[in-house]
Write an enzyme that holds these catalytic residues in place. Structure first.
Site, PDB file in Angstrom:
ATOM      1  N   HIS A 311       0.881  -1.188   0.000  1.00  0.00           N
ATOM      2  CA  HIS A 311       0.000   0.000   0.000  1.00  0.00           C
ATOM      3  C   HIS A 311       0.914   1.233   0.000  1.00  0.00           C
ATOM      4  CE1 HIS A 311      -3.599   2.223   0.537  1.00  0.00           C
ATOM      5  NE2 HIS A 311      -3.898   1.971   1.800  1.00  0.00           N
ATOM      6  N   HIS A 350      -1.928  -2.098  -9.607  1.00  0.00           N
ATOM      7  CA  HIS A 350      -2.920  -1.542  -8.686  1.00  0.00           C
ATOM      8  C   HIS A 350      -4.112  -2.479  -8.604  1.00  0.00           C
ATOM      9  CE1 HIS A 350      -5.631   1.368  -6.808  1.00  0.00           C
ATOM     10  NE2 HIS A 350      -4.524   1.996  -6.439  1.00  0.00           N
ATOM     11  N   ASP A 407       2.447   5.757  -6.309  1.00  0.00           N
ATOM     12  CA  ASP A 407       3.692   5.717  -5.546  1.00  0.00           C
ATOM     13  C   ASP A 407       4.943   5.781  -6.420  1.00  0.00           C
ATOM     14  OD1 ASP A 407       2.524   5.623  -3.059  1.00  0.00           O
ATOM     15  OD2 ASP A 407       2.386   3.443  -3.014  1.00  0.00           O
TER      16      ASP A 407
HETATM   17  N1  ACO Z   1       5.522  -5.876 -10.633  1.00  0.00           N
HETATM   18  C1  ACO Z   1       5.504  -7.020 -11.370  1.00  0.00           C
HETATM   19  N2  ACO Z   1       4.410  -7.782 -11.514  1.00  0.00           N
HETATM   20  C2  ACO Z   1       3.295  -7.351 -10.920  1.00  0.00           C
HETATM   21  C3  ACO Z   1       3.248  -6.186 -10.161  1.00  0.00           C
HETATM   22  C4  ACO Z   1       4.424  -5.437 -10.031  1.00  0.00           C
HETATM   23  N3  ACO Z   1       4.465  -4.320  -9.329  1.00  0.00           N
HETATM   24  N4  ACO Z   1       2.020  -6.023  -9.669  1.00  0.00           N
HETATM   25  C5  ACO Z   1       1.304  -7.063 -10.094  1.00  0.00           C
HETATM   26  N5  ACO Z   1       2.069  -7.881 -10.850  1.00  0.00           N
HETATM   27  C6  ACO Z   1       1.655  -9.117 -11.514  1.00  0.00           C
HETATM   28  C7  ACO Z   1       1.593 -10.236 -10.494  1.00  0.00           C
HETATM   29  O1  ACO Z   1       2.803 -10.921 -10.378  1.00  0.00           O
HETATM   30  C8  ACO Z   1       0.482 -11.085 -11.047  1.00  0.00           C
HETATM   31  O2  ACO Z   1       1.006 -11.862 -12.079  1.00  0.00           O
HETATM   32  P1  ACO Z   1       0.465 -13.389 -12.331  1.00  0.00           P
HETATM   33  O3  ACO Z   1      -0.981 -13.224 -12.700  1.00  0.00           O
HETATM   34  O4  ACO Z   1       1.311 -13.902 -13.426  1.00  0.00           O
HETATM   35  O5  ACO Z   1       0.644 -14.099 -11.035  1.00  0.00           O
HETATM   36  C9  ACO Z   1      -0.468 -10.075 -11.668  1.00  0.00           C
HETATM   37  O6  ACO Z   1       0.329  -8.949 -11.993  1.00  0.00           O
HETATM   38  C10 ACO Z   1      -1.584  -9.652 -10.717  1.00  0.00           C
HETATM   39  O7  ACO Z   1      -0.981  -9.256  -9.499  1.00  0.00           O
HETATM   40  P2  ACO Z   1      -1.725  -9.264  -8.098  1.00  0.00           P
HETATM   41  O8  ACO Z   1      -0.721  -9.180  -7.006  1.00  0.00           O
HETATM   42  O9  ACO Z   1      -2.677 -10.412  -8.050  1.00  0.00           O
HETATM   43  O10 ACO Z   1      -2.550  -7.935  -8.192  1.00  0.00           O
HETATM   44  P3  ACO Z   1      -3.379  -7.291  -7.041  1.00  0.00           P
HETATM   45  O11 ACO Z   1      -4.405  -6.495  -7.721  1.00  0.00           O
HETATM   46  O12 ACO Z   1      -3.807  -8.264  -6.013  1.00  0.00           O
HETATM   47  O13 ACO Z   1      -2.295  -6.354  -6.278  1.00  0.00           O
HETATM   48  C11 ACO Z   1      -0.822  -4.568  -5.898  1.00  0.00           C
HETATM   49  C12 ACO Z   1      -2.145  -5.014  -6.523  1.00  0.00           C
HETATM   50  C13 ACO Z   1      -0.734  -5.084  -4.435  1.00  0.00           C
HETATM   51  C14 ACO Z   1      -0.765  -3.053  -5.856  1.00  0.00           C
HETATM   52  C15 ACO Z   1       0.341  -5.141  -6.730  1.00  0.00           C
HETATM   53  O14 ACO Z   1       0.254  -4.649  -8.044  1.00  0.00           O
HETATM   54  C16 ACO Z   1       1.701  -4.838  -6.134  1.00  0.00           C
HETATM   55  O15 ACO Z   1       2.146  -5.567  -5.232  1.00  0.00           O
HETATM   56  N6  ACO Z   1       2.389  -3.737  -6.588  1.00  0.00           N
HETATM   57  C17 ACO Z   1       3.673  -3.358  -6.057  1.00  0.00           C
HETATM   58  C18 ACO Z   1       3.513  -2.607  -4.742  1.00  0.00           C
HETATM   59  C19 ACO Z   1       2.935  -1.210  -4.962  1.00  0.00           C
HETATM   60  O16 ACO Z   1       3.371  -0.445  -5.795  1.00  0.00           O
HETATM   61  N7  ACO Z   1       1.932  -0.881  -4.119  1.00  0.00           N
HETATM   62  C20 ACO Z   1       1.296   0.447  -4.149  1.00  0.00           C
HETATM   63  C21 ACO Z   1      -0.086   0.383  -4.730  1.00  0.00           C
HETATM   64  S1  ACO Z   1      -0.843   1.964  -4.782  1.00  0.00           S
HETATM   65  C22 ACO Z   1      -1.290   2.237  -3.208  1.00  0.00           C
HETATM   66  O17 ACO Z   1      -1.637   1.357  -2.481  1.00  0.00           O
HETATM   67  C23 ACO Z   1      -1.275   3.584  -2.727  1.00  0.00           C
END
Ligand code: ACO
Length: 470
Positions: A311, A350, A407
């Site tokens: 987050h 996201h 972010d």
């Molecule tokens: N880098 C690389 N791959 C990613 C990323 C990333 N930042 N985010 C998602 N993916 C991929 C996952 O590996 C997954 O791949 P798969 O289907 O082959 O397994 C797919 O995209 C879906 O990812 P999930 O984690 O299931 O997506 P979810 O919607 O649950 O999570 C989240 C969203 C937590 C923001 C995720 O994208 C992440 O961890 N991002 C990095 C951390 C980040 O930047 N957080 C800030 C978010 S904005 C905020 O909260 C203010």
């Protein structure tokens, strides 16, 4: 006031309007109307996934997020419009009250913020702890509890020992109406209704009301800047009453008044982070409020939830990542290796946006804005960020819909404003207090305690084995 405030930073307005025009031409959202509607008849049917995905927990008029088209609005006003033309004071008022303030309302609100920025008792308490050794978000959370104490005398009142007070072990306790025989000081005794304490100041007494929200919006920046100073072994700065919210925040962090550009850039970042639907920290704050705990505890929970790297904690990690990548030339190989190792790259992806986050559309150009004062290696950082973005979006944008989120560029902007990475997530919280409090206030008008269920997948009727036999 805002047009005067925006004088000297007209280029920033132009930059935001250009970002808005780019977004509009790319996704054509000008004609699109959000699929919102009228209040629904509860209960409603919805498909729910893990992490409450798809679950609708309440109705709200505070803000709207459309992840498919990349739309964000507060109380009906598009985020680009608000960033281009308003201020954090106006936006936080808007979130809380549902309308943009008139000149008179804005003046009265600003006067309250000025008054509540002074946090002497809270800072004294904060400084009695080794804040310099603490995680900044943990210190901040502690600070909100001290603010609660400063705001109302509720803690002292509850701390007074009163042997006639009722003591209840839990919600299932049955009130005992008489003292048990033979016991001179029965503790399990329920006494007559407690006398209501006299209110010292009616406007200041309600730790769940609007006044407490103003207190938090004004005061959290003061404690956050103080934490930043104490972490450096320096004394906090007193707020200056002639400065705007953003300018004052900058001053308390850096010890000098900002330039018009610095003030405006910080103001825009505050507006951009002020609210964002039912995100994890907002939901955490609302869950706590729904138990009839007060708004200080709610905001403390919001801070705790925001801290996580999935987050708000991602912004600090982005900067560490960019420094780890080291140079623009290394971006391609670094991204390739990270994706091969299945690593999630901070600042991308996201839960809601499956397109470019509209906040990143503004923060990107701000991070690259040439007239913002900057550290020596900033150009290297910006070029590295651009190349990493290019590689990640090129690899994951089309298929997985992974784009920069809020972010990704905020850390570069904060760095250019002289802020230490450890304070990036606290700065996010400083702004989000407006969204947390607005949504809590709204929810409390029709409160129902949150209580989802879990799907039990465990065993039943296991025979108990004694300790020695296990
Ligand atoms: N880098 C690389 N791959 C990613 C990323 C990333 N930042 N985010 C998602 N993916 C991929 C996952 O590996 C997954 O791949 P798969 O289907 O082959 O397994 C797919 O995209 C879906 O990812 P999930 O984690 O299931 O997506 P979810 O919607 O649950 O999570 C989240 C969203 C937590 C923001 C995720 O994208 C992440 O961890 N991002 C990095 C951390 C980040 O930047 N957080 C800030 C978010 S904005 C905020 O909260 C203010």
């Amino acid at each position: 006031m805002n047009s005067a405030r925006h004088q000297g930073s007209t280029e920033i307005t132009e930059l935001i309007l250009e970002a808005a025009a780019n977004a509009r031409s790319e996704i054509g959202f000008v004609d699109k109307q959000p699929a919102t509607g009228k209040a629904v008849n509860w209960p409603i049917d919805c498909n729910i996934g893990p992490g409450l995905e798809g679950a609708i927990a309440c109705e709200s008029k505070v803000g709207y997020v459309n992840g498919t088209d990349g739309l964000l609005s507060y109380r009906g006003y598009d985020i680009f419009e608000l960033c281009a033309h308003s201020t954090y004071e106006e936006v936080s008022f808007l979130l809380l009250h549902g309308h943009l303030p008139t000149r008179t309302e804005l003046y009265a609100y600003e006067q309250k913020l000025i008054r509540y920025r002074h946090m002497n008792k809270t800072l004294r308490l904060l400084m009695s702890f080794p804040v310099e050794e603490m995680n900044a978000m943990a210190a901040m959370r502690m600070g909100t509890i001290f603010m609660r104490r400063e705001f109302s005398d509720i803690d002292q009142e509850q701390a007074k020992p009163d042997f006639n007070d009722a003591i209840s072990a839990d919600e299932d306790s049955i009130a005992m109406e008489t003292k048990p025989h033979g016991d001179s000081r029965a503790i399990y005794e329920f006494k007559k209704k407690k006398k209501r304490r006299k209110k010292s100041s009616p406007e200041l007494d309600d730790a769940s009301g609007l006044e407490a929200c103003y207190h938090l919006i004004a005061g959290v920046p003061t404690i956050t800047a103080a934490i930043s100073r104490l972490r450096q072994g320096l004394m906090p700065y007193e707020p200056l009453n002639d400065l705007s919210h953003a300018a004052n925040l900058f001053y308390m962090f850096n010890g000098r008044r900002p330039t018009a550009i610095e003030e405006r850039v910080l103001d825009v970042t505050l507006i951009l982070h002020a609210d964002h639907g039912m995100n994890a920290s907002t939901f955490a704050a609302m869950v706590v409020a729904s138990t009839l705990s007060d708004i200080y505890f709610s905001v403390g929970s919001g801070i705790a939830a925001l801290n996580g790297p999935l987050h708000g904690g991602a912004n600090e990690r982005v900067l560490h990542t960019l420094r780890e990548v080291g140079s623009p030339e290394r971006a391609k190989a670094w991204v390739k290796r990270s994706l091969k190792e299945n690593q999630k790259i901070p600042g991308f992806g996201h839960r809601v946006y499956k397109t470019y986050d509209p906040r990143a559309r503004i923060l990107g150009p701000l991070a690259k804005y040439r007239c913002l004062g900057c550290a020596v290696d900033i150009q290297q950082l910006i070029n590295t960020a651009e190349n990493v973005e290019h590689e990640v979006v090129g690899s994951l944008g089309k298929d997985k819909k992974i784009f920069p989120n809020v972010d990704y560029y905020s850390g570069v902007v904060y760095t250019r404003l002289g802020i230490d990475p450890a304070m990036f997530t606290p700065l996010f919280a400083v702004s989000r207090v407006a969204g947390w409090t607005a949504r809590v206030l709204e929810y409390m008008q029709n409160n129902r305690i949150f209580r989802p269920r879990a799907l039990y997948t465990g065993k039943f009727n296991l025979p108990f084995t004694n300790l020695d036999e296990r």
